[in-house]
Design a protein around this motif. Sequence first.
Motif, PDB file in Angstrom:
ATOM      1  N   GLN A  94       0.830  -1.205   0.000  1.00 36.25           N
ATOM      2  CA  GLN A  94       0.000   0.000   0.000  1.00 36.25           C
ATOM      3  C   GLN A  94       0.864   1.255   0.000  1.00 36.25           C
ATOM      4  O   GLN A  94       0.580   2.221  -0.718  1.00 36.25           O
ATOM      5  CB  GLN A  94      -0.939  -0.016   1.206  1.00 36.25           C
ATOM      6  CG  GLN A  94      -2.062  -1.040   1.083  1.00 36.25           C
ATOM      7  CD  GLN A  94      -2.855  -1.221   2.367  1.00 36.25           C
ATOM      8  OE1 GLN A  94      -2.769  -0.399   3.289  1.00 36.25           O
ATOM      9  NE2 GLN A  94      -3.612  -2.299   2.444  1.00 36.25           N
ATOM     10  N   ALA A  95       1.947   1.251   0.783  1.00 34.88           N
ATOM     11  CA  ALA A  95       2.816   2.429   0.857  1.00 34.88           C
ATOM     12  C   ALA A  95       3.566   2.654  -0.453  1.00 34.88           C
ATOM     13  O   ALA A  95       3.647   3.787  -0.947  1.00 34.88           O
ATOM     14  CB  ALA A  95       3.796   2.283   2.014  1.00 34.88           C
ATOM     15  N   LEU A  96       4.112   1.610  -1.047  1.00 35.04           N
ATOM     16  CA  LEU A  96       4.835   1.762  -2.311  1.00 35.04           C
ATOM     17  C   LEU A  96       3.892   2.213  -3.427  1.00 35.04           C
ATOM     18  O   LEU A  96       4.251   3.062  -4.247  1.00 35.04           O
ATOM     19  CB  LEU A  96       5.523   0.452  -2.691  1.00 35.04           C
ATOM     20  CG  LEU A  96       6.675  -0.009  -1.805  1.00 35.04           C
ATOM     21  CD1 LEU A  96       7.223  -1.347  -2.295  1.00 35.04           C
ATOM     22  CD2 LEU A  96       7.795   1.026  -1.746  1.00 35.04           C
TER      23      LEU A  96
ATOM     24  N   GLU B 149       3.294   4.592 -10.325  1.00 34.46           N
ATOM     25  CA  GLU B 149       3.647   4.187 -11.696  1.00 34.46           C
ATOM     26  C   GLU B 149       4.479   2.914 -11.746  1.00 34.46           C
ATOM     27  O   GLU B 149       4.708   2.364 -12.839  1.00 34.46           O
ATOM     28  CB  GLU B 149       4.404   5.335 -12.385  1.00 34.46           C
ATOM     29  CG  GLU B 149       5.840   5.545 -11.916  1.00 34.46           C
ATOM     30  CD  GLU B 149       5.991   6.266 -10.580  1.00 34.46           C
ATOM     31  OE1 GLU B 149       7.142   6.561 -10.203  1.00 34.46           O
ATOM     32  OE2 GLU B 149       4.972   6.534  -9.912  1.00 34.46           O
ATOM     33  N   ILE B 150       4.947   2.417 -10.603  1.00 35.67           N
ATOM     34  CA  ILE B 150       5.819   1.241 -10.585  1.00 35.67           C
ATOM     35  C   ILE B 150       5.035   0.031 -10.089  1.00 35.67           C
ATOM     36  O   ILE B 150       4.578   0.012  -8.943  1.00 35.67           O
ATOM     37  CB  ILE B 150       7.058   1.465  -9.691  1.00 35.67           C
ATOM     38  CG1 ILE B 150       7.853   2.681 -10.176  1.00 35.67           C
ATOM     39  CG2 ILE B 150       7.941   0.212  -9.679  1.00 35.67           C
ATOM     40  CD1 ILE B 150       9.091   2.986  -9.338  1.00 35.67           C
TER      41      ILE B 150
ATOM     42  N   ARG C  91       9.247  -1.655 -17.375  1.00 37.81           N
ATOM     43  CA  ARG C  91      10.614  -1.132 -17.323  1.00 37.81           C
ATOM     44  C   ARG C  91      11.141  -1.233 -15.891  1.00 37.81           C
ATOM     45  O   ARG C  91      12.274  -1.630 -15.653  1.00 37.81           O
ATOM     46  CB  ARG C  91      10.681   0.322 -17.801  1.00 37.81           C
ATOM     47  CG  ARG C  91      12.108   0.860 -17.680  1.00 37.81           C
ATOM     48  CD  ARG C  91      12.330   2.225 -18.275  1.00 37.81           C
ATOM     49  NE  ARG C  91      13.723   2.620 -18.113  1.00 37.81           N
ATOM     50  CZ  ARG C  91      14.218   3.783 -18.479  1.00 37.81           C
ATOM     51  NH1 ARG C  91      13.438   4.680 -19.061  1.00 37.81           N
ATOM     52  NH2 ARG C  91      15.491   4.057 -18.283  1.00 37.81           N
ATOM     53  N   TYR C  92      10.286  -0.842 -14.953  1.00 37.29           N
ATOM     54  CA  TYR C  92      10.632  -0.927 -13.536  1.00 37.29           C
ATOM     55  C   TYR C  92       9.584  -1.759 -12.815  1.00 37.29           C
ATOM     56  O   TYR C  92       8.406  -1.776 -13.209  1.00 37.29           O
ATOM     57  CB  TYR C  92      10.662   0.467 -12.890  1.00 37.29           C
ATOM     58  CG  TYR C  92      11.732   1.381 -13.433  1.00 37.29           C
ATOM     59  CD1 TYR C  92      13.051   1.269 -13.013  1.00 37.29           C
ATOM     60  CD2 TYR C  92      11.412   2.370 -14.367  1.00 37.29           C
ATOM     61  CE1 TYR C  92      14.034   2.101 -13.519  1.00 37.29           C
ATOM     62  CE2 TYR C  92      12.386   3.215 -14.870  1.00 37.29           C
ATOM     63  CZ  TYR C  92      13.699   3.084 -14.437  1.00 37.29           C
ATOM     64  OH  TYR C  92      14.672   3.904 -14.929  1.00 37.29           O
ATOM     65  N   CYS C  93       9.986  -2.412 -11.744  1.00 30.03           N
ATOM     66  CA  CYS C  93       9.035  -3.066 -10.848  1.00 30.03           C
ATOM     67  C   CYS C  93       9.675  -3.237  -9.477  1.00 30.03           C
ATOM     68  O   CYS C  93      10.908  -3.283  -9.348  1.00 30.03           O
ATOM     69  CB  CYS C  93       8.563  -4.414 -11.397  1.00 30.03           C
ATOM     70  SG  CYS C  93       9.856  -5.670 -11.553  1.00 30.03           S
ATOM     71  N   TRP C  94       8.832  -3.281  -8.468  1.00 31.43           N
ATOM     72  CA  TRP C  94       9.275  -3.651  -7.123  1.00 31.43           C
ATOM     73  C   TRP C  94       9.195  -5.159  -6.986  1.00 31.43           C
ATOM     74  O   TRP C  94       8.248  -5.784  -7.473  1.00 31.43           O
ATOM     75  CB  TRP C  94       8.372  -3.020  -6.066  1.00 31.43           C
ATOM     76  CG  TRP C  94       8.351  -1.530  -6.012  1.00 31.43           C
ATOM     77  CD1 TRP C  94       7.351  -0.709  -6.447  1.00 31.43           C
ATOM     78  CD2 TRP C  94       9.363  -0.664  -5.479  1.00 31.43           C
ATOM     79  NE1 TRP C  94       7.678   0.608  -6.227  1.00 31.43           N
ATOM     80  CE2 TRP C  94       8.907   0.664  -5.633  1.00 31.43           C
ATOM     81  CE3 TRP C  94      10.614  -0.877  -4.898  1.00 31.43           C
ATOM     82  CZ2 TRP C  94       9.646   1.765  -5.219  1.00 31.43           C
ATOM     83  CZ3 TRP C  94      11.355   0.224  -4.494  1.00 31.43           C
ATOM     84  CH2 TRP C  94      10.879   1.521  -4.633  1.00 31.43           C
TER      85      TRP C  94
END
Length: 263
Positions: free
Chosen positions: A58-60, A66-67, A86-89
């Motif tokens: 929830q925080a991210l 957008e990630i 392109r990006y991911c956690w």
Amino acid sequence: MIALSLSDIQLIQKIAQEAGQAIMQVYEQPTANWQLEQKADDSPLTLADQRSNAIICQALACHWPEIPIISEEEQIAPYEERKDYRYCWLIDPLDGTREFVHRNGEFAINIALVERGEVIFGLLYAPLNQDLYWAQKGEGAYLLEEGEYKRIWASSFSFEQQGLRVLGSRSHLRPATTAYIQSLNQPQFMAKGSALKFMALAQGQADIYPRLGPTMEWDTAAPQIILQEAGGQILDWESRKPLRYNKADLHNPHFMAQGKEEQ
């Protein structure tokens, strides 16, 4: 490449610490209150995993909408969608749930940022001891100690040397890994749970960690960049190339995690 600012990193640190508090609130309760379940792969799931996951995701999502997020405890998007990230956690909200269940304290939170298959930021937080490690590509690896960021370094070693300090899983040691360790020159074996094994390498407390058994990308993503920035590596056992992330299959290949190999 996204370069996280110090304030960004401190925000992620606070997110991990909040999730760690939620984990410890469960840890300190009687086991009967943990809502312990077995997942389809026979790995355990507790209320602590779920609460930590909710806080982190929830925080991210709030601060970086957008990630996209890939988490052990979330529904994973199909590769047809993920391949265009392109990006991911990459998140493991409670790495070492078996160690949590065994109450030995060897569990951690892993948060990594991946760019096109390569980890560019990683943070690991161990809630019991409140140890926090982080690294960003090209900026070194750090341990938060008494409010200050202390640079950490892996040790140099040679595979031929006598008495190699070898790490192994406390809960997942496989016969193939044991056989490899026994082939070394009078190795010193050290058992440790969760991603804390990689932090022992990053701090020069051990030399190698061979893993000839199953792991997932969220188990290694955050530790990989921390270990790399400390001078070590996590290498595919066959290709000897660094592990890649957000693959079609989120399982890792067998790997060798290590300090700085002398040439």
